[in-house]
Design a protein around this motif. Structure first.
Motif, PDB file in Angstrom:
ATOM      1  N   THR A   5     -11.347  -5.109  -7.298  1.00 52.35           N
ATOM      2  CA  THR A   5     -10.940  -4.207  -6.238  1.00 52.35           C
ATOM      3  C   THR A   5     -10.434  -5.054  -5.095  1.00 52.35           C
ATOM      4  OG1 THR A   5     -11.588  -2.252  -4.965  1.00 52.35           O
ATOM      5  CG2 THR A   5     -13.192  -4.047  -5.073  1.00 52.35           C
TER       6      THR A   5
ATOM      7  N   GLU B 274      -9.158   1.034  -7.648  1.00 50.98           N
ATOM      8  CA  GLU B 274      -8.047   0.877  -6.716  1.00 50.98           C
ATOM      9  C   GLU B 274      -8.174   1.719  -5.449  1.00 50.98           C
ATOM     10  OE1 GLU B 274      -3.230   0.496  -6.732  1.00 50.98           O
ATOM     11  OE2 GLU B 274      -4.211   1.342  -8.489  1.00 50.98           O
ATOM     12  N   TRP B 275      -8.716   2.914  -5.552  1.00 49.15           N
ATOM     13  CA  TRP B 275      -8.736   3.809  -4.396  1.00 49.15           C
ATOM     14  C   TRP B 275     -10.115   4.415  -4.227  1.00 49.15           C
ATOM     15  CZ3 TRP B 275      -4.421   3.659  -1.567  1.00 49.15           C
ATOM     16  CH2 TRP B 275      -3.224   3.317  -2.188  1.00 49.15           C
TER      17      TRP B 275
ATOM     18  N   TYR C 233      -5.394  -4.156 -15.226  1.00 51.55           N
ATOM     19  CA  TYR C 233      -4.914  -4.612 -13.929  1.00 51.55           C
ATOM     20  C   TYR C 233      -3.756  -5.550 -14.199  1.00 51.55           C
ATOM     21  CZ  TYR C 233      -4.670  -7.153  -9.563  1.00 51.55           C
ATOM     22  OH  TYR C 233      -4.228  -7.731  -8.412  1.00 51.55           O
TER      23      TYR C 233
ATOM     24  N   THR D 192       0.596   8.406  -7.297  1.00 48.36           N
ATOM     25  CA  THR D 192      -0.479   7.417  -7.310  1.00 48.36           C
ATOM     26  C   THR D 192      -1.753   8.041  -7.878  1.00 48.36           C
ATOM     27  OG1 THR D 192       0.455   6.288  -5.400  1.00 48.36           O
ATOM     28  CG2 THR D 192      -1.865   5.897  -5.845  1.00 48.36           C
TER      29      THR D 192
ATOM     30  N   TYR E 264      -9.678  -1.724 -12.734  1.00 48.45           N
ATOM     31  CA  TYR E 264      -9.243  -1.811 -11.344  1.00 48.45           C
ATOM     32  C   TYR E 264      -9.756  -0.594 -10.593  1.00 48.45           C
ATOM     33  CZ  TYR E 264      -5.930  -2.726  -7.460  1.00 48.45           C
ATOM     34  OH  TYR E 264      -5.353  -2.990  -6.252  1.00 48.45           O
TER      35      TYR E 264
ATOM     36  N   HIS F 218      -3.455   7.500 -12.140  1.00 48.26           N
ATOM     37  CA  HIS F 218      -4.843   7.126 -12.433  1.00 48.26           C
ATOM     38  C   HIS F 218      -5.549   8.210 -13.238  1.00 48.26           C
ATOM     39  CE1 HIS F 218      -4.108   4.120  -9.374  1.00 48.26           C
ATOM     40  NE2 HIS F 218      -5.148   3.487  -9.843  1.00 48.26           N
TER      41      HIS F 218
ATOM     42  N   THR G 223       0.833  -1.192   0.000  1.00 48.42           N
ATOM     43  CA  THR G 223       0.000   0.000   0.000  1.00 48.42           C
ATOM     44  C   THR G 223       0.873   1.250   0.000  1.00 48.42           C
ATOM     45  OG1 THR G 223      -1.720  -1.165   1.197  1.00 48.42           O
ATOM     46  CG2 THR G 223      -1.818   1.224   1.231  1.00 48.42           C
TER      47      THR G 223
END
Length: 176
Positions: free
Chosen positions: A115, A80-81, A70, A39, A78, A43, A33
């Motif tokens: 996810t 992801e966040w 992914y 990051t 994905y 995206h 992480t």
């Protein structure tokens, strides 16, 4: 609470997204992480239509960041966040963010969206189930520390997997 709007992420949201992520994520919870400007940028740069924010009269209260591809699966999206400010929890905001992100990833060609949720985060796991996700492959991370050495203080920032992907993409396209 004021009206909540879920809108595409814009440059003006970057600081709020970054700060909310720093408040929401425990980057020590799992070794892979990381949360950083790169990051968010990777995206938003790669799949801006899968990056959404929730705002109210006081400002940014949530976000989701997704991307197509992914790992080596270019046909998988994905998510992801995702994070919410405490004042947005329990109001369906996360579900709207998930739906907007998933709609964008499916429209971009994803055959499925994955996810991951930290194992102790039962609220997020339940929210993902309510939004059509099911548990897939399960993996347990086993860690064995060296008994002869105490863990030294970190002398460098944690590795940022998003930055590594960005560098690989730059090398593949011949840009730097």
């Amino acid at each position: 609470m004021d009206r909540i709007d879920v809108i595409p992420m814009q440059l003006s949201h970057l600081d709020g997204v970054l700060n909310l992520g720093y408040r929401a994520y425990d980057v020590d919870a799992m070794p892979y992480t990381s949360w950083s400007l790169s990051t968010v940028a990777v995206h938003w740069d790669a799949q801006p239509e899968a990056c959404w924010v929730a705002v109210d009269g006081e400002g940014l209260i949530g976000f989701v960041l997704g991307s197509l591809s992914y790992d080596e699966r270019e046909d998988w999206g994905y998510l992801e966040w995702i994070a919410l400010d405490e004042r947005a929890r329990g109001k369906g905001v996360a579900s709207v963010l998930v739906e907007r992100c998933c709609d964008a990833l499916f429209a971009a060609g994803a055959s499925r969206i994955i996810t991951d949720v930290e194992s102790s985060n039962q609220a997020s796991a339940a929210m993902m189930r309510r939004n059509g996700f099911t548990e897939g492959v399960t993996v347990t991370l086993f860690v064995r520390p060296n008994p002869d050495k105490s863990a030294p203080a970190a002398t460098h920032p944690p590795r940022d997997p998003a930055r590594a992907r960005l560098r690989r993409a730059a090398r593949a396209t011949g840009t730097r």
